[in-house]
Design an enzyme around this catalytic site. Structure first.
Site, PDB file in Angstrom:
ATOM      1  N   SER A   1       1.725  -9.716  -0.816  1.00  0.00           N
ATOM      2  CA  SER A   1       1.385  -8.285  -0.750  1.00  0.00           C
ATOM      3  C   SER A   1       1.621  -7.658   0.614  1.00  0.00           C
ATOM      4  CB  SER A   1      -0.075  -8.093  -1.174  1.00  0.00           C
ATOM      5  OG  SER A   1      -0.934  -8.930  -0.412  1.00  0.00           O
TER       6      SER A   1
ATOM      7  N   GLU B   1      -9.566   6.630   2.978  1.00  0.00           N
ATOM      8  CA  GLU B   1     -10.426   5.617   3.574  1.00  0.00           C
ATOM      9  C   GLU B   1      -9.544   4.454   3.978  1.00  0.00           C
ATOM     10  OE1 GLU B   1      -9.689   5.748   0.462  1.00  0.00           O
ATOM     11  OE2 GLU B   1      -9.224   3.652  -0.024  1.00  0.00           O
TER      12      GLU B   1
ATOM     13  N   LYS C   1       0.810  -1.226   0.000  1.00  0.00           N
ATOM     14  CA  LYS C   1       0.000   0.000   0.000  1.00  0.00           C
ATOM     15  C   LYS C   1       0.842   1.274   0.000  1.00  0.00           C
ATOM     16  CE  LYS C   1      -4.260  -1.610   0.331  1.00  0.00           C
ATOM     17  NZ  LYS C   1      -4.419  -2.677   1.298  1.00  0.00           N
TER      18      LYS C   1
HETATM   19  C1  LIG Z   1      -5.195  -3.857   1.085  1.00  0.00           C
HETATM   20  C2  LIG Z   1      -4.478  -5.115   0.883  1.00  0.00           C
HETATM   21  C3  LIG Z   1      -4.791  -5.986  -0.199  1.00  0.00           C
HETATM   22  C4  LIG Z   1      -5.927  -5.758  -1.133  1.00  0.00           C
HETATM   23  O1  LIG Z   1      -5.848  -4.599  -1.894  1.00  0.00           O
HETATM   24  P1  LIG Z   1      -5.464  -4.624  -3.429  1.00  0.00           P
HETATM   25  O2  LIG Z   1      -5.771  -3.248  -3.869  1.00  0.00           O
HETATM   26  O3  LIG Z   1      -6.333  -5.653  -4.098  1.00  0.00           O
HETATM   27  O4  LIG Z   1      -4.040  -4.961  -3.540  1.00  0.00           O
HETATM   28  C5  LIG Z   1      -4.032  -7.122  -0.355  1.00  0.00           C
HETATM   29  N1  LIG Z   1      -3.024  -7.422   0.489  1.00  0.00           N
HETATM   30  C6  LIG Z   1      -2.703  -6.622   1.519  1.00  0.00           C
HETATM   31  C7  LIG Z   1      -1.584  -7.020   2.407  1.00  0.00           C
HETATM   32  C8  LIG Z   1      -3.414  -5.439   1.755  1.00  0.00           C
HETATM   33  O5  LIG Z   1      -3.089  -4.665   2.787  1.00  0.00           O
END
Ligand SMILES: *Cc1c(COP(=O)(O)O)cnc(C)c1O
Length: 408
Positions: free
Chosen positions: A382, A115, A93
């Site tokens: 992610s 948000e 993020k």
């Molecule tokens: C917010 C988040 C997501 C989902 O958001 P995307 O916009 O689909 O990437 C996925 N993994 C993590 C660790 C997040 O914090």
């Protein structure tokens, strides 16, 4: 960095998806933002600044790690993890929060709003607002504030004001509406840092651009470490930003399969999941035409996922277009598969994944045995899972109890 608008394409649209479905009062600020971003994107000074902070503040490049034991356990392919979990504040993020805050600063804005659902986007934005001396207000559903109390505290430590949103389901969708309302009122001083490839143009393009560093790095690293392009890249899809960031590095490589994994929740039935590609219909939500989980009357359905970051009724419009063109495929895994994958990656690799990322790992655990041993697969990790430990503990406790109940 981003693809230009091609002949026959309308700016802000991905085929029939995307657009700008917003109140009249937001048209001017969206145009101002789009113009500032198009200019910054071409400006080597802005790019140099962004790259410098990505390196020294965020901690990029993140490694591409060969998951030896996971690969052996699957017995099907060589699995590489793109380690976005090692980014500052714990997830991808921050690539986007940093980019947007640098852009807002260029535009002369001194206040940012955002948000947040689980809190990851709020934490990243609050941290970057502190670093660049901006006033910061985060809108968060009251239910999410209770579920993610530690993240609320983190944001407040960074000096942000966290505003509870008490409308509707009191989660992410309502928080976005509230942030938009603030933006309309304070647009002269304020930039809205939207957290994913969603909403009205230019957000889906702009956020993808800021996240595209993931795909660029992964492509280069894969050549270096595996000697060639991957056969598949896999990412979880909430709004879709970590997936678009990874996919964007391979869009022009037709031999690379792009695979998105959604939250199948408890099962595919109304209110029990967040798999828009499995149960969604074309609609308009919060600025964009895209796939939306809705009932026959077009009312937005409640959603469920064990991972808050994937728990949203709509998906970024570019993903729907990639699906229509046959360029990407989308699948879902259940809560249970995700929790098992969370355990699995901990045991096999000593890496604690975010529950969102565990969805991508779960897909690989389920499908990997069908792949060839020499195949190369990149999984986007992610985020890190420290934020989810309590949730996983509670989930297991509940699950063990209901397991006993049903077997007696
Ligand atoms: C917010 C988040 C997501 C989902 O958001 P995307 O916009 O689909 O990437 C996925 N993994 C993590 C660790 C997040 O914090």
């Amino acid at each position: 960095m981003s693809r230009a608008v091609r002949p026959g394409e309308r700016r802000g649209y991905f085929g029939p998806y995307g657009g700008q479905f917003v109140p009249e009062t937001l048209m001017a600020p969206l145009a101002e933002l789009a113009a500032a971003w198009r200019k910054a994107r071409r400006d080597p000074e802005f790019q140099r600044e962004f790259r410098g902070y990505l390196r020294d503040l965020v901690g990029r490049p993140t490694p591409l790690y060969f998951a030896r034991r996971l690969s052996a356990a699957i017995g099907g392919a060589r699995i590489f993890l793109k380690r976005e979990d090692l980014c500052h504040t714990g997830a991808h993020k921050i690539n986007n929060s940093l980019g947007q805050i640098l852009l807002a600063r260029r535009m002369g804005k001194r206040r940012v709003i955002a948000e947040t659902g689980a809190g990851q986007h709020g934490v990243a934005t609050a941290a970057m607002a502190a670093a660049f001396e901006m006033e910061c207000v985060i809108y968060m559903g009251r239910v999410d504030m209770e579920r993610q109390a530690l993240n609320v505290y983190r944001m407040r430590e960074f000096g942000a004001e966290v505003v509870p949103v008490t409308a509707g389901q009191q989660t992410l969708k309502e928080a976005i509406s509230e942030a938009m309302r603030d933006w309309v009122t304070n647009v002269r001083t304020t930039h809205y840092v939207l957290g994913t490839v969603f909403g009205a143009y230019p957000y889906p393009d702009l956020v993808r651009d800021f996240q595209s560093v993931i795909g660029r790095e992964a492509r280069r690293q894969c050549f270096k470490q595996a000697g060639r392009l991957p056969d598949r890249v896999v990412a979880c899809v909430g709004g879709g930003s970590n997936a678009m960031g990874l996919f964007s590095g391979f869009l022009e490589d037709p031999g690379v399969a792009l695979i998105g994994v959604e939250a199948g929740g408890r099962r595919i039935a109304p209110g029990e999941h967040a798999a828009r590609f499995a149960g969604g219909k074309l609609g308009v939500l919060q600025g964009a035409r895209t796939l939306v989980l809705q009932d026959e009357e077009g009312q937005i359905l409640p959603t469920h996922s064990v991972s808050a970051g994937l728990d949203y009724a709509a998906v970024g419009p570019e993903h729907v277009w990639l699906r229509d063109q046959g360029r990407a495929t989308y699948h879902f895994v259940t809560d249970e598969e995700a929790v098992n994958a969370f355990d699995g990656l901990c045991r096999l690799e000593g890496i604690l994944p975010a529950l969102e990322s565990a969805h991508a790992v779960a897909y690989v655990l389920r499908e990997g045995s069908k792949w060839k041993p020499e195949d190369v697969v990149i999984v986007n990790l992610s985020g890190r899972g420290d934020k989810d430990l309590q949730l996983v503990m509670d989930w297991k406790a509940r699950h063990a109890r209901s397991g006993e109940a049903s077997s007696s």
